[in-house]
Design a protein around this motif. Structure first.
Motif, PDB file in Angstrom:
ATOM      1  N   ALA A 159       0.822  -1.214   0.000  1.00 57.51           N
ATOM      2  CA  ALA A 159       0.000   0.000   0.000  1.00 57.51           C
ATOM      3  C   ALA A 159       0.851   1.256   0.000  1.00 57.51           C
ATOM      4  O   ALA A 159       0.471   2.278  -0.583  1.00 57.51           O
ATOM      5  N   LYS A 160       1.992   1.217   0.640  1.00 59.53           N
ATOM      6  CA  LYS A 160       2.856   2.393   0.692  1.00 59.53           C
ATOM      7  C   LYS A 160       3.334   2.785  -0.702  1.00 59.53           C
ATOM      8  O   LYS A 160       3.314   3.963  -1.086  1.00 59.53           O
ATOM      9  N   GLN A 161       3.749   1.778  -1.468  1.00 56.59           N
ATOM     10  CA  GLN A 161       4.200   2.067  -2.828  1.00 56.59           C
ATOM     11  C   GLN A 161       3.033   2.444  -3.738  1.00 56.59           C
ATOM     12  O   GLN A 161       3.172   3.322  -4.602  1.00 56.59           O
ATOM     13  N   ALA A 162       1.871   1.799  -3.563  1.00 54.20           N
ATOM     14  CA  ALA A 162       0.694   2.161  -4.356  1.00 54.20           C
ATOM     15  C   ALA A 162       0.300   3.612  -4.095  1.00 54.20           C
ATOM     16  O   ALA A 162      -0.021   4.353  -5.031  1.00 54.20           O
ATOM     17  N   SER A 187      -3.312   1.192   5.631  1.00 51.42           N
ATOM     18  CA  SER A 187      -4.240   1.767   4.648  1.00 51.42           C
ATOM     19  C   SER A 187      -3.916   3.235   4.418  1.00 51.42           C
ATOM     20  O   SER A 187      -3.728   3.996   5.380  1.00 51.42           O
ATOM     21  N   TYR A 188      -3.868   3.629   3.159  1.00 53.02           N
ATOM     22  CA  TYR A 188      -3.594   5.007   2.761  1.00 53.02           C
ATOM     23  C   TYR A 188      -4.807   5.531   1.995  1.00 53.02           C
ATOM     24  O   TYR A 188      -5.289   4.875   1.064  1.00 53.02           O
ATOM     25  N   PHE A 218      -5.986   2.406  -0.346  1.00 52.26           N
ATOM     26  CA  PHE A 218      -5.088   1.300  -0.667  1.00 52.26           C
ATOM     27  C   PHE A 218      -4.688   0.609   0.632  1.00 52.26           C
ATOM     28  O   PHE A 218      -4.136   1.239   1.536  1.00 52.26           O
ATOM     29  N   THR A 219      -4.977  -0.690   0.711  1.00 49.27           N
ATOM     30  CA  THR A 219      -4.757  -1.451   1.928  1.00 49.27           C
ATOM     31  C   THR A 219      -3.908  -2.676   1.632  1.00 49.27           C
ATOM     32  O   THR A 219      -4.153  -3.386   0.654  1.00 49.27           O
ATOM     33  N   SER A 220      -2.911  -2.917   2.471  1.00 50.65           N
ATOM     34  CA  SER A 220      -2.134  -4.152   2.358  1.00 50.65           C
ATOM     35  C   SER A 220      -1.961  -4.759   3.742  1.00 50.65           C
ATOM     36  O   SER A 220      -1.989  -4.067   4.757  1.00 50.65           O
ATOM     37  N   VAL A 221      -1.802  -6.064   3.768  1.00 49.35           N
ATOM     38  CA  VAL A 221      -1.697  -6.776   5.040  1.00 49.35           C
ATOM     39  C   VAL A 221      -0.321  -6.543   5.657  1.00 49.35           C
ATOM     40  O   VAL A 221       0.694  -6.463   4.953  1.00 49.35           O
ATOM     41  N   GLY A 257      -2.580   2.254  10.377  1.00 56.54           N
ATOM     42  CA  GLY A 257      -1.615   1.171  10.350  1.00 56.54           C
ATOM     43  C   GLY A 257      -1.125   0.870  11.746  1.00 56.54           C
ATOM     44  O   GLY A 257      -1.731   1.291  12.739  1.00 56.54           O
ATOM     45  N   PRO A 258      -0.014   0.146  11.855  1.00 60.75           N
ATOM     46  CA  PRO A 258       0.497  -0.222  13.178  1.00 60.75           C
ATOM     47  C   PRO A 258       0.714   0.975  14.103  1.00 60.75           C
ATOM     48  O   PRO A 258       0.484   0.888  15.308  1.00 60.75           O
ATOM     49  N   GLU A 259       1.116   2.106  13.502  1.00 61.06           N
ATOM     50  CA  GLU A 259       1.373   3.294  14.330  1.00 61.06           C
ATOM     51  C   GLU A 259       0.093   3.872  14.922  1.00 61.06           C
ATOM     52  O   GLU A 259       0.145   4.616  15.910  1.00 61.06           O
ATOM     53  N   THR A 260      -1.042   3.555  14.313  1.00 64.59           N
ATOM     54  CA  THR A 260      -2.321   4.085  14.813  1.00 64.59           C
ATOM     55  C   THR A 260      -3.122   3.016  15.561  1.00 64.59           C
ATOM     56  O   THR A 260      -4.265   3.269  15.946  1.00 64.59           O
TER      57      THR A 260
END
Length: 380
Positions: free
Chosen positions: A33-36, A63-64, A75-78, A53-56
């Motif tokens: 998701a970061k690259q997308a 998810s972005y 955009f979401t990735s596991v 994400g983990p920080e939240t």
């Protein structure tokens, strides 16, 4: 080609059995998701506005949320597939590649919308529930549609945050230039042979959508491949879903190719409404987006039947932009190549001037352009 549907009726929301406010978001499950998010920021000129994400506190996914005008992509990735949601994301990307998992629809009342949908045959995935933070409360519910796609019904009338509770505001990845598009015009789904009418009936019954257009017959075919398409829309035409199925032909159609490489039904392309398709195409090309090519011969007779448009014919030819006219006006459109390695999801840029059509005069030229790409991939 036959266009047999009656013009869709625009009716008031208070008379609508399933009123909608519009598309809330197109949600993608992706490998990274970061690259997308970076790609859609730079290539599509979208603005990152929110993150989870983990920080939240989300330990299983990142998810972005990106926007351009009223269009919103998520955009979401596991991160760690330790729960049912994480395993779904992991397995979805493994099976399908990057793709759309949710066509979220904003509604004035998610509870009423869910109750109506389920009472009329929808498969409920999540009964109405609330998410709350300092910005207010959002009510959500989920129903299934074709393949592994779902519709999240979103009532955000009591919420003023960047996206949803659990997300935090984020600054843009890169500072966007002029906006390249302002809204989601329509989202196209590909379904298996023989199931298009089933899903048209689903939207008719479950959401009260009307049949806006129907495209069948020889004119929606080339020498080698064919498809059939019907368009359903809500009463105000804010949400439009064309549905395609393959048709029997000499060789593999674009729909067959999609179904094979995606591994089943799903969202084929998203059309994005722009007020200046010339500026949009120039900016996206400069950023590396690849568009389908159109032979010069298409433009030799274009002016004879499409008439005068805002963009001069020579500029349409230079940029390979297609044009179409109907009884209500005209439109300009162009299609990207698939935006991932699999020949699946792509985008359309569309500029409307009265016409509410889908470029039926361009279908043959478009399909032939797609076939040229299929042949290069060895999939025709």
């Amino acid at each position: 080609m036959t266009d047999t549907a009656q013009p869709a009726t625009v009716h008031a929301s208070d008379a609508d059995p399933f009123p909608v406010k519009g598309m809330d978001a197109v949600v993608f499950a992706v490998g990274n998701a970061k690259q997308a998010a970076h790609y859609y920021s730079t290539a599509f000129g979208m603005r990152l506005v929110a993150y989870s994400g983990p920080e939240t506190g989300d330990r299983e996914a990142a998810s972005y949320v990106l926007v351009s005008g009223g269009a919103r992509f998520v955009f979401t990735s596991v991160v760690k597939a330790s729960t049912e949601r994480g395993r779904f994301l992991d397995q979805h990307v493994a099976a399908h590649g990057d793709g759309v998992v949710d066509l979220a629809i904003e509604v004035p009342d998610a509870r009423a919308a869910y109750a109506y949908a389920v009472a009329h045959g929808a498969k409920g995935l999540a009964e109405p529930y609330e998410l709350e933070d300092e910005h207010g409360t959002v009510v959500l519910a989920e129903i299934a549609t074709y393949g592994e796609t779902k519709h999240t019904l979103v009532d955000r009338s009591g919420y003023d945050g960047a996206y949803l509770p659990g997300f935090v505001e984020r600054a843009p990845i890169v500072e966007p230039g002029p906006r390249r598009f302002q809204a989601i015009d329509h989202c196209v789904g590909n379904v298996e042979l023989g199931r298009m009418d089933e899903w048209v009936a689903f939207y008719n019954n479950v959401m009260g959508f009307t049949n806006m257009k129907e495209f069948v017959g020889d004119d929606i075919a080339t020498e080698y491949s064919a498809l059939m398409s019907k368009v359903v829309a809500d009463g105000t035409l804010k949400v439009k879903f064309p549905l395609n199925e393959p048709a029997i032909a000499k060789k593999k159609s674009q729909i067959d190719e999609y179904l094979e490489f995606y591994g089943g039904p799903g969202v084929q392309h998203i059309a994005l409404a722009t007020n200046d398709i010339v500026a949009t195409v120039r900016a996206m090309r400069a950023a590396g987006v690849e568009f389908l090519d159109t032979p010069d011969s298409y433009y030799d007779t274009l002016g004879e039947w499409v008439g005068e448009t805002r963009v001069p014919l020579d500029e349409l030819r230079e940029l390979k932009i297609l044009a179409d006219r109907d009884e209500d006006g005209y439109l300009l459109q162009i299609f990207t190549k698939p935006v991932q390695d699999k020949p699946t999801v792509f985008f359309e840029m569309i500029e409307r001037h009265g016409s509410m059509g889908f470029g039926k005069g361009n279908f043959k030229a478009l399909f032939e352009a797609i076939e040229r790409e299929q042949e290069r991939r060895g999939n025709l």
